[in-house]
Structure formats: structure tokens, C-alpha cells
Design an enzyme around this catalytic site. Structure first.
Site, PDB file in Angstrom:
ATOM      1  N   HIS A 267       0.867  -1.187   0.000  1.00  0.00           N
ATOM      2  CA  HIS A 267       0.000   0.000   0.000  1.00  0.00           C
ATOM      3  C   HIS A 267       0.898   1.229   0.000  1.00  0.00           C
ATOM      4  CE1 HIS A 267      -3.481   2.410   0.575  1.00  0.00           C
ATOM      5  NE2 HIS A 267      -3.802   2.108   1.824  1.00  0.00           N
ATOM      6  N   HIS A 310      -1.694  -2.218  -9.762  1.00  0.00           N
ATOM      7  CA  HIS A 310      -2.668  -1.614  -8.854  1.00  0.00           C
ATOM      8  C   HIS A 310      -3.898  -2.493  -8.820  1.00  0.00           C
ATOM      9  CE1 HIS A 310      -5.277   1.304  -6.935  1.00  0.00           C
ATOM     10  NE2 HIS A 310      -4.180   1.912  -6.553  1.00  0.00           N
ATOM     11  N   ASP A 368       3.001   5.835  -6.902  1.00  0.00           N
ATOM     12  CA  ASP A 368       4.134   5.775  -5.976  1.00  0.00           C
ATOM     13  C   ASP A 368       5.466   5.643  -6.680  1.00  0.00           C
ATOM     14  OD1 ASP A 368       2.764   6.118  -3.651  1.00  0.00           O
ATOM     15  OD2 ASP A 368       2.135   4.036  -3.597  1.00  0.00           O
TER      16      ASP A 368
HETATM   17  N1  ACO Z   1       5.724  -7.030 -10.282  1.00  0.00           N
HETATM   18  C1  ACO Z   1       5.639  -8.253 -10.917  1.00  0.00           C
HETATM   19  N2  ACO Z   1       4.485  -8.947 -11.046  1.00  0.00           N
HETATM   20  C2  ACO Z   1       3.368  -8.414 -10.520  1.00  0.00           C
HETATM   21  C3  ACO Z   1       3.378  -7.167  -9.869  1.00  0.00           C
HETATM   22  C4  ACO Z   1       4.607  -6.462  -9.767  1.00  0.00           C
HETATM   23  N3  ACO Z   1       4.659  -5.261  -9.149  1.00  0.00           N
HETATM   24  N4  ACO Z   1       2.128  -6.868  -9.442  1.00  0.00           N
HETATM   25  C5  ACO Z   1       1.347  -7.897  -9.807  1.00  0.00           C
HETATM   26  N5  ACO Z   1       2.095  -8.832 -10.461  1.00  0.00           N
HETATM   27  C6  ACO Z   1       1.603 -10.068 -11.092  1.00  0.00           C
HETATM   28  C7  ACO Z   1       1.301 -11.148 -10.058  1.00  0.00           C
HETATM   29  O1  ACO Z   1       2.437 -11.968  -9.803  1.00  0.00           O
HETATM   30  C8  ACO Z   1       0.172 -11.892 -10.735  1.00  0.00           C
HETATM   31  O2  ACO Z   1       0.734 -12.714 -11.746  1.00  0.00           O
HETATM   32  P1  ACO Z   1       0.062 -14.141 -12.125  1.00  0.00           P
HETATM   33  O3  ACO Z   1      -1.300 -13.781 -12.690  1.00  0.00           O
HETATM   34  O4  ACO Z   1       0.986 -14.745 -13.120  1.00  0.00           O
HETATM   35  O5  ACO Z   1      -0.034 -14.906 -10.831  1.00  0.00           O
HETATM   36  C9  ACO Z   1      -0.626 -10.791 -11.435  1.00  0.00           C
HETATM   37  O6  ACO Z   1       0.349  -9.757 -11.704  1.00  0.00           O
HETATM   38  C10 ACO Z   1      -1.770 -10.218 -10.602  1.00  0.00           C
HETATM   39  O7  ACO Z   1      -1.228  -9.795  -9.346  1.00  0.00           O
HETATM   40  P2  ACO Z   1      -2.047  -9.748  -7.975  1.00  0.00           P
HETATM   41  O8  ACO Z   1      -1.100  -9.804  -6.832  1.00  0.00           O
HETATM   42  O9  ACO Z   1      -3.147 -10.775  -8.017  1.00  0.00           O
HETATM   43  O10 ACO Z   1      -2.727  -8.325  -8.068  1.00  0.00           O
HETATM   44  P3  ACO Z   1      -3.391  -7.532  -6.877  1.00  0.00           P
HETATM   45  O11 ACO Z   1      -4.450  -6.683  -7.460  1.00  0.00           O
HETATM   46  O12 ACO Z   1      -3.793  -8.444  -5.765  1.00  0.00           O
HETATM   47  O13 ACO Z   1      -2.188  -6.624  -6.299  1.00  0.00           O
HETATM   48  C11 ACO Z   1      -0.709  -4.837  -5.922  1.00  0.00           C
HETATM   49  C12 ACO Z   1      -2.044  -5.284  -6.551  1.00  0.00           C
HETATM   50  C13 ACO Z   1      -0.657  -5.232  -4.437  1.00  0.00           C
HETATM   51  C14 ACO Z   1      -0.617  -3.297  -6.000  1.00  0.00           C
HETATM   52  C15 ACO Z   1       0.448  -5.504  -6.709  1.00  0.00           C
HETATM   53  O14 ACO Z   1       0.422  -5.117  -8.065  1.00  0.00           O
HETATM   54  C16 ACO Z   1       1.826  -5.183  -6.105  1.00  0.00           C
HETATM   55  O15 ACO Z   1       2.268  -5.866  -5.166  1.00  0.00           O
HETATM   56  N6  ACO Z   1       2.526  -4.109  -6.619  1.00  0.00           N
HETATM   57  C17 ACO Z   1       3.776  -3.693  -6.070  1.00  0.00           C
HETATM   58  C18 ACO Z   1       3.549  -2.870  -4.831  1.00  0.00           C
HETATM   59  C19 ACO Z   1       3.002  -1.494  -5.130  1.00  0.00           C
HETATM   60  O16 ACO Z   1       3.506  -0.773  -5.994  1.00  0.00           O
HETATM   61  N7  ACO Z   1       1.965  -1.080  -4.365  1.00  0.00           N
HETATM   62  C20 ACO Z   1       1.377   0.259  -4.489  1.00  0.00           C
HETATM   63  C21 ACO Z   1      -0.060   0.204  -4.823  1.00  0.00           C
HETATM   64  S1  ACO Z   1      -0.644   1.855  -5.097  1.00  0.00           S
HETATM   65  C22 ACO Z   1      -1.001   2.498  -3.584  1.00  0.00           C
HETATM   66  O17 ACO Z   1      -1.188   1.854  -2.603  1.00  0.00           O
HETATM   67  C23 ACO Z   1      -1.050   3.967  -3.539  1.00  0.00           C
END
Ligand code: ACO
Length: 429
Positions: A267, A310, A368
Site C-alpha cells: 500500500h 494496482h 508511488d
Molecule cells: N511485479 C511483478 N508482477 C506483478 C506485480 C509487480 N509489481 N504486481 C502484480 N504482479 C503479477 C502477479 O504476480 C500476478 O501474476 P500471475 O497472474 O501470473 O499470478 C498478477 O500480476 C496479478 O497480481 P495480484 O497480486 O493478483 O494483483 P493484486 O491486485 O492483488 O495486487 C498490488 C495489486 C498489491 C498493488 C500488486 O500489483 C503489487 O504488489 N505491486 C507492487 C507494490 C506497489 O507498488 N503497491 C502500491 C499500490 S498503489 C497504492 O497503494 C497507492
């Protein structure tokens, strides 16, 4: 709420058929009211609240597929260009833009509440100097409930407004104190002649030994960052504030719960994690950057590209678009466009926008990714990034808390799909 259609749920192996009302929002997706299911002995199952609207709200609207974010109907791009953080606070709280006298009065009220009780300075002495400023923020903001309990009748709109103004006004002061405490420098009292972002920078970077002029490039960039993070509907920290507030808890304690939720790297902690990732990548050679991209794509490696992806946006994050522009402006004005860490960031962005893995999963840079780069260029230490996010999001949290409390409290109490042991007897010994 307008019921436009109904849905019917038929349970396969029984005669049961349940009619569920469907509500139409002013814009956005229709919502099925699943409450009639409880009377039939059925709960819904939705870990992570992926498909669940937990409340009705008129503050912020997001369309993740089309990359739209609006506060009270105004698109974020317009607000970021033409409004100010304090005006946005008014809009989120009251629902309308202020006229000039309403703005002057509200702005004066916020400026009037920037000081914290002198004893709060003693509170800081209990923390280790190497404590993370988010840990300090959580503790001190929770502690405000012990100092400002004179106007916390949640049923009184004026009391709620006083708490909201106190929080918005005092957050930069407390955030700057947590920074100064880690440095071992004396706390700087707020200067109420300065604007919100200027005052925050002044409290962070001025010392009693020399005069300090706020750099207008920095204050403009900080104002943008504050505006772009001010609210984002029912995200994890806002939902935490609502859940805590649904019990009738003290508003300062609820905001402290929101700060705790924001701290996580999935987050608000992501802006700090972006910079830690850039440090970890270290060398800006093509092979090295590609190695990290490969790691992000490897299912067996927990490494993720921080600042990408996201939960809600499946197309570009509209805040990221404005933030990217600000990032380019700030770096150009500061003559830092060629910083090696920033070169890595730009290359990562470019590769991720073209790479099949990221394109298929719609993983774009989020807000971010760019805010971390701007804050770094401004010389703000990495561990203060999430603190700045918390300062900004305080208005979103308290506006949602106020909306919920004003609408009448219903305690938040999710149910569960139990998968533990069935009843068993304690063994005779
Ligand atoms: N890098 C590489 N792969 C990723 C990333 C990433 N940053 N984010 C998602 N994926 C992949 C997952 O491994 C998954 O792959 P799969 O389908 O082969 O299993 C797919 O994309 C979907 O990912 P989920 O985790 O199911 O997506 P979710 O919606 O639950 O998560 C989140 C969203 C938490 C933001 C995620 O993208 C992440 O961890 N990003 C990095 C952290 C980040 O930047 N957070 C800031 C969010 S913005 C905010 O809070 C203001």
C-alpha cells in the site's frame, strides 16, 4: 438507493430461490445487495474484498478500466492543476468547492490548529532515535486522543469538524517532528504565515541556526504530491479507518489504525519500497536491469517491481500521469535529470511498458513509482516517503470517517468460511 433490477440466486440442490435487489450508482458498476442471503443461512465469500462494495459513499469515484479518478465529481487532473491541497480538503469534507470567504475561513482554521500540545514533545523522548518515522507517527497520532478529548462527541457535526481540522493541521507538524527527532535536531514550531506545503518543508528543513527560504520548486511539487494522494475511495487504509470507526472509536485512534494499514509495502509503503528497490538494483547496466525484470516475472521469486500494478487500475493510473509530468519538471528544474537511480527508474518503466508479462497483466507504473523519485530528488529521506503519504491521506480518511459516522453507525463485522476442526472434546488427562 434506486433498485433498478433484481437478481435471483437458485441453490442447485434445494428449492431455495432468493431474490436480490440490484442498485444502480450515479455512475459505475451496479451492486447486488446480498443481505437477504443471511436469512437463508448463506454468507458470501470474497477474500480481499475484490467484488464487495462495503459501503455507500459520495466522496470519490474510480473507474479502473478507463483510468478515471474523481473527487466529488471533479477529475483529479483538473484538481491537481487548478486547485490547492487545502481547497481539496474542503471539497472532500464538505462535498462542494468553497467560495472565497468559505476558503479563507477554512484555511485560517487549519492554520490556527498547526501547533501541538507542548507535552507531545515529551512523548517523542520515549522512542528510540532509529525508530521508523511511521512507527512514531502511529504512536503519536494515536496518542492525540489523550490530548484532544474535549470535542469528541461523534454525534455532533461541529465536534467531528474540529477533530478533522485538528488532524489535517497537526499531521505535518507531527511528521516533521518525527524527522527532526531521528536527526537529533530541535523541533521547529509551525509558521502560520506559510502555506500548507511550505510550512511542512519549513518544519522539516529549517534549523534555529540559520535562515531558511522554502524552495518554490519543492513546495509546488509537494503540493502536487499531497493533492494526488489525498483520497482513493475504499482502499485498505481507508477501509481500516471505517472499520475502526464503525465501533464508535475516537477519531484520532481510528486515523492511527489507518496509518498502520498504510505502512505496508503493498500500500503506502510502496513509494519507500521503490527507492529501496532502485538501491538494490544498484548498477544501471542493461544486463543488470534485465536481471531484475526477469526476477519480477519469475513465479518462484517473491521479488516484485515496486511501484508497478494496482488492484483497481487496469489501465494507466491517472495520478501517475500527472505525477510523471511533475517528476520531469522537478528533475529538469533541479538539474537532476541524469541521476543514475533515475536512469534505472526510467529504463524499468520503459521495459515494463513494452514487456509481454507486464502488458498482459496490465501492470503500469502507479503513483508511488514517480512520487518516490520526486521526493528523492528533493532530498527527502526514503523513510519519510510513507509519512508524507499519510499526511496527505489524512483528509481522505477523516472525510470517510465523517461520512460514515454522519450516516449512522453500523459496526463492521465480516463473516468467515470456517475451515478449522469440528467440535471435539478436551482429552481426559
Ligand atoms: N511485479 C511483478 N508482477 C506483478 C506485480 C509487480 N509489481 N504486481 C502484480 N504482479 C503479477 C502477479 O504476480 C500476478 O501474476 P500471475 O497472474 O501470473 O499470478 C498478477 O500480476 C496479478 O497480481 P495480484 O497480486 O493478483 O494483483 P493484486 O491486485 O492483488 O495486487 C498490488 C495489486 C498489491 C498493488 C500488486 O500489483 C503489487 O504488489 N505491486 C507492487 C507494490 C506497489 O507498488 N503497491 C502500491 C499500490 S498503489 C497504492 O497503494 C497507492
Amino acid at each position: 438507493m434506486l433498485v433498478t433490477r433484481t437478481a435471483r440466486l437458485v441453490i442447485d440442490d434445494s428449492e431455495v430461490s432468493i431474490e436480490l435487489p440490484i442498485y444502480s450508482p450515479s455512475i459505475g458498476q451496479d451492486v447486488i445487495d446480498v443481505r437477504p442471503l443471511t436469512a437463508e443461512g448463506i454468507f458470501t465469500y470474497d477474500p480481499g474484498f475484490v467484488s464487495t462494495a462495503a459501503c455507500e459513499s459520495s466522496i470519490t469515484f474510480i473507474d479502473g478500466d478507463r483510468g478515471i479518478l474523481m473527487h466529488r465529481g471533479y477529475p483529479i487532473e483538473q484538481l491537481a492543476r487548478h486547485s490547492s491541497y487545502v481547497e481539496l480538503c474542503y471539497l472532500l469534507l464538505f462535498g462542494e468547492l468553497p467560495n472565497s470567504s468559505q476558503y479563507t475561513e477554512f484555511d485560517a482554521r487549519v492554520r490556527n490548529h498547526t501547533l501541538v500540545h507542548a507535552q507531545i514533545a515529551n512523548f517523542f523522548q520515549g522512542f528510540r532515535r532509529d525508530a521508523h518515522p511511521m512507527a512514531i507517527l502511529c504512536g503519536v497520532v494515536g496518542g492525540l486522543s489523550a490530548f484532544y478529548h474535549d470535542h469528541t462527541d461523534n454525534s455532533d457535526p461541529e465536534d467531528r469538524l474540529i477533530s478533522a481540522v485538528r488532524l489535517v493541521a497537526k499531521m505535518p507538524t507531527i511528521a516533521a517532528m518525527s524527522y527532526k527527532y531521528a536527526l537529533g535536531q530541535p523541533f521547529r514550531p509551525p509558521r502560520n504565515d506559510l502555506k500548507y506545503a511550505e510550512n511542512f518543508l519549513y518544519m522539516m528543513f529549517s534549523t534555529p541556526c540559520e535562515s531558511y527560504e522554502v524552495n518554490p520548486v519543492y513546495s509546488k511539487a509537494l503540493e502536487r504530491i499531497l493533492m494526488l494522494h489525498a483520497d482513493h475511495e475504499q482502499n485498505a487504509s481507508t477501509s481500516t479507518v471505517r472499520l475502526a470507526g464503525s465501533t464508535g472509536a475516537n477519531p484520532f485512534a481510528c486515523i492511527s489504525a489507518g496509518i498502520a494499514a498504510l505502512w505496508g509495502p503493498a500500500h503506502g509503503g510502496a513509494n519507500e519500497a521503490v527507492l529501496n528497490m532502485l538501491d538494490e538494483i544498484g548498477d544501471d547496466s542493461e544486463e543488470n536491469i534485465q536481471r531484475f525484470i526477469d526476477r519480477a516475472k519469475d513465479r518462484n521469486d517473491p521479488f516484485r517491481l515496486m511501484g508497478f500494478g494496482h488492484r483497481v487500475y487496469n489501465s494507466f493510473d491517472p495520478r501517475a500521469r500527472v505525477m510523471k509530468e511533475t517528476c520531469d519538471e522537478v528533475l529538469a528544474e533541479l538539474g537532476k535529470a541524469d541521476d543514475p537511480k533515475l536512469r534505472i527508474a526510467k529504463r524499468l518503466e520503459q521495459i515494463a511498458l513494452e514487456d509481454e508479462y507486464f502488458v498482459q497483466r496490465k501492470l503500469y507504473p502507479n503513483v508511488d513509482f514517480y512520487s518516490g523519485i520526486i521526493l528523492r530528488a528533493m532530498g527527502i529521506p526514503t523513510n519519510m516517503f510513507t509519512v508524507i503519504f499519510a499526511v496527505s491521506r489524512t483528509i481522505g480518511w477523516i472525510a470517510h470517517w465523517n461520512e460514515m459516522v454522519a450516516g449512522g453507525l453500523k459496526i463492521g463485522r465480516p463473516r468467515q468460511l470456517y475451515s478449522g476442526e469440528k467440535r471435539r472434546d478436551y482429552p481426559a488427562r
